[in-house]
Scaffold this motif. Structure first.
Motif, mmCIF file in Angstrom:
data_model
loop_
_atom_site.group_PDB
_atom_site.id
_atom_site.type_symbol
_atom_site.label_atom_id
_atom_site.label_comp_id
_atom_site.label_asym_id
_atom_site.label_seq_id
_atom_site.Cartn_x
_atom_site.Cartn_y
_atom_site.Cartn_z
ATOM 1 N N TYR A 135 0.920 -1.153 -0.106
ATOM 2 C CA TYR A 135 -0.038 0.018 -0.016
ATOM 3 C C TYR A 135 0.878 1.318 0.019
ATOM 4 O O TYR A 135 0.667 2.193 -0.944
ATOM 5 C CB TYR A 135 -1.136 0.015 1.189
ATOM 6 C CG TYR A 135 -1.766 1.269 1.372
ATOM 7 C CD1 TYR A 135 -2.998 1.338 0.816
ATOM 8 C CD2 TYR A 135 -1.316 2.148 2.038
ATOM 9 C CE1 TYR A 135 -3.800 2.409 0.663
ATOM 10 C CE2 TYR A 135 -1.935 3.398 2.207
ATOM 11 C CZ TYR A 135 -3.257 3.480 1.546
ATOM 12 O OH TYR A 135 -4.322 4.663 1.697
ATOM 13 N N GLN A 136 1.891 1.228 0.977
ATOM 14 C CA GLN A 136 2.701 2.473 0.788
ATOM 15 C C GLN A 136 3.553 2.665 -0.368
ATOM 16 O O GLN A 136 3.897 3.856 -0.857
ATOM 17 C CB GLN A 136 3.698 2.282 2.145
ATOM 18 C CG GLN A 136 2.922 2.537 3.682
ATOM 19 C CD GLN A 136 3.889 2.428 4.705
ATOM 20 O OE1 GLN A 136 4.503 1.387 4.598
ATOM 21 N NE2 GLN A 136 3.998 3.374 5.481
ATOM 22 N N TYR A 137 3.992 1.704 -0.927
ATOM 23 C CA TYR A 137 4.765 1.789 -2.177
ATOM 24 C C TYR A 137 3.578 2.330 -3.472
ATOM 25 O O TYR A 137 3.935 3.319 -3.844
ATOM 26 C CB TYR A 137 5.124 0.272 -2.745
ATOM 27 C CG TYR A 137 5.789 0.478 -4.014
ATOM 28 C CD1 TYR A 137 6.849 1.232 -4.302
ATOM 29 C CD2 TYR A 137 5.184 -0.291 -5.253
ATOM 30 C CE1 TYR A 137 7.460 1.208 -5.284
ATOM 31 C CE2 TYR A 137 6.186 -0.383 -6.068
ATOM 32 C CZ TYR A 137 7.061 0.522 -6.535
ATOM 33 O OH TYR A 137 7.798 0.453 -7.955
ATOM 34 N N VAL A 138 2.336 1.753 -3.534
ATOM 35 C CA VAL A 138 1.484 2.117 -4.486
ATOM 36 C C VAL A 138 1.039 3.626 -4.200
ATOM 37 O O VAL A 138 1.070 4.308 -5.050
ATOM 38 C CB VAL A 138 0.391 1.187 -4.549
ATOM 39 C CG1 VAL A 138 -0.832 1.528 -5.563
ATOM 40 C CG2 VAL A 138 0.912 -0.178 -5.306
ATOM 41 N N TYR A 139 0.895 3.874 -2.954
ATOM 42 C CA TYR A 139 0.285 5.333 -2.588
ATOM 43 C C TYR A 139 1.479 6.267 -2.902
ATOM 44 O O TYR A 139 1.301 7.230 -3.317
ATOM 45 C CB TYR A 139 -0.083 5.416 -1.050
ATOM 46 C CG TYR A 139 -0.535 6.739 -0.607
ATOM 47 C CD1 TYR A 139 -1.945 6.888 -1.284
ATOM 48 C CD2 TYR A 139 0.169 7.634 0.085
ATOM 49 C CE1 TYR A 139 -2.449 8.291 -0.678
ATOM 50 C CE2 TYR A 139 -0.232 8.789 0.273
ATOM 51 C CZ TYR A 139 -1.663 9.030 -0.186
ATOM 52 O OH TYR A 139 -2.066 10.297 0.250
ATOM 53 N N GLY A 140 2.698 6.044 -2.654
ATOM 54 C CA GLY A 140 3.907 6.876 -3.023
ATOM 55 C C GLY A 140 4.161 7.199 -4.420
ATOM 56 O O GLY A 140 4.212 8.184 -5.130
ATOM 57 N N ILE A 141 3.928 6.113 -5.247
ATOM 58 C CA ILE A 141 3.841 6.178 -6.893
ATOM 59 C C ILE A 141 2.536 7.183 -7.171
ATOM 60 O O ILE A 141 2.858 8.117 -7.997
ATOM 61 C CB ILE A 141 3.426 5.116 -7.440
ATOM 62 C CG1 ILE A 141 4.901 4.128 -7.263
ATOM 63 C CG2 ILE A 141 3.238 5.216 -9.062
ATOM 64 C CD1 ILE A 141 4.190 2.582 -7.774
ATOM 65 N N ALA A 142 1.591 7.032 -6.472
ATOM 66 C CA ALA A 142 0.299 7.929 -6.547
ATOM 67 C C ALA A 142 0.260 9.496 -6.438
ATOM 68 O O ALA A 142 0.392 10.340 -7.356
ATOM 69 C CB ALA A 142 -0.966 7.568 -5.861
ATOM 70 N N LEU A 143 1.260 9.895 -5.356
ATOM 71 C CA LEU A 143 1.463 10.932 -5.015
ATOM 72 C C LEU A 143 2.513 11.582 -5.632
ATOM 73 O O LEU A 143 2.271 12.683 -6.109
ATOM 74 C CB LEU A 143 1.894 10.809 -3.311
ATOM 75 C CG LEU A 143 1.058 10.869 -2.316
ATOM 76 C CD1 LEU A 143 1.477 10.950 -1.112
ATOM 77 C CD2 LEU A 143 -0.314 11.712 -2.492
ATOM 78 N N ARG A 144 3.576 10.942 -5.965
ATOM 79 C CA ARG A 144 4.545 11.386 -7.009
ATOM 80 C C ARG A 144 3.828 11.849 -8.395
ATOM 81 O O ARG A 144 4.274 12.797 -8.903
ATOM 82 C CB ARG A 144 5.745 10.392 -7.326
ATOM 83 C CG ARG A 144 6.647 10.277 -6.177
ATOM 84 C CD ARG A 144 7.795 9.521 -6.369
ATOM 85 N NE ARG A 144 7.693 8.155 -6.547
ATOM 86 C CZ ARG A 144 7.522 7.298 -5.701
ATOM 87 N NH1 ARG A 144 7.472 7.558 -4.411
ATOM 88 N NH2 ARG A 144 7.170 5.911 -6.285
ATOM 89 N N GLU A 145 3.113 10.998 -8.946
ATOM 90 C CA GLU A 145 2.423 11.228 -10.108
ATOM 91 C C GLU A 145 1.547 12.318 -10.108
ATOM 92 O O GLU A 145 1.581 13.297 -10.993
ATOM 93 C CB GLU A 145 1.924 10.047 -10.841
ATOM 94 C CG GLU A 145 2.549 8.863 -11.148
ATOM 95 C CD GLU A 145 3.222 9.272 -12.632
ATOM 96 O OE1 GLU A 145 2.666 9.999 -13.331
ATOM 97 O OE2 GLU A 145 4.684 9.001 -12.649
#
Length: 172
Positions: free
Chosen positions: A60-70
């Motif tokens: 979850y943290q990995y995917v959420y980090g991707i989302a925030l960066r994008e």
């Protein structure tokens, strides 16, 4: 964060796993999320999931980090200590617009409404060198974003309230 094994996967396989995680984490709170739907959608073995991530929270943290960066790619933050009310309003509006236009809105919504308090904080998520005024601006901006996601029909009123409070706060 993902293991080296995950980072060394074929990009198409990585993408399938990320998309499956986005689907699972975007449709239910993290406390209700399960590995089974992710591995089924990604077409990987359950054991492989645990070779790539420590647990669901890690994924979850990995995917959420991707989302925030994008989402943040096209958003220029106001200069610390020099931002104008209009700069902060533009930042909030841009974040909300980018969230809606991305494939990450459901994940962002789940995060703000259900998961934010369940995720361990990142070290130094709020730099200690922030002035009290800049810290307050950050809290107000984040709270406004959360309220706009919770009740989108009231977005204009929430942005007006943010503008009024920031006008007073930044005048000090």
């Amino acid at each position: 964060m993902p293991t080296e094994t995950f980072l060394n996967l074929d990009p198409n396989k990585q993408s399938r796993i990320i998309q499956a995680c986005l689907h699972e984490f975007g449709t239910r709170p993290l406390s209700e999320a399960q590995v089974a739907p992710i591995v089924k959608e990604a077409k990987i073995a359950r054991g492989s999931f645990y070779k790539y991530f420590e647990d669901l929270t890690d994924a979850y943290q990995y995917v959420y980090g991707i989302a925030l960066r994008e989402i943040h790619k096209g958003i220029r933050p106001p200069d610390r200590g020099h931002g104008q009310v209009s700069d902060y309003l533009a930042q909030v509006t841009n974040f909300l617009d980018q969230s809606h236009q991305s494939g990450y809105y459901d994940l962002i919504r789940q995060h703000l409404l259900h998961n934010e308090e369940r995720i361990p904080p990142r070290p130094q998520a709020v730099p200690m060198e922030l002035s009290p005024q800049n810290w307050a601006v950050g809290v107000l901006v984040h709270t406004t974003i959360k309220e706009c996601v919770r009740e989108p029909k009231d977005q204009a009123a929430k942005l007006e309230r943010l503008a009024a409070v920031l006008t007073k706060l930044l005048a000090q």
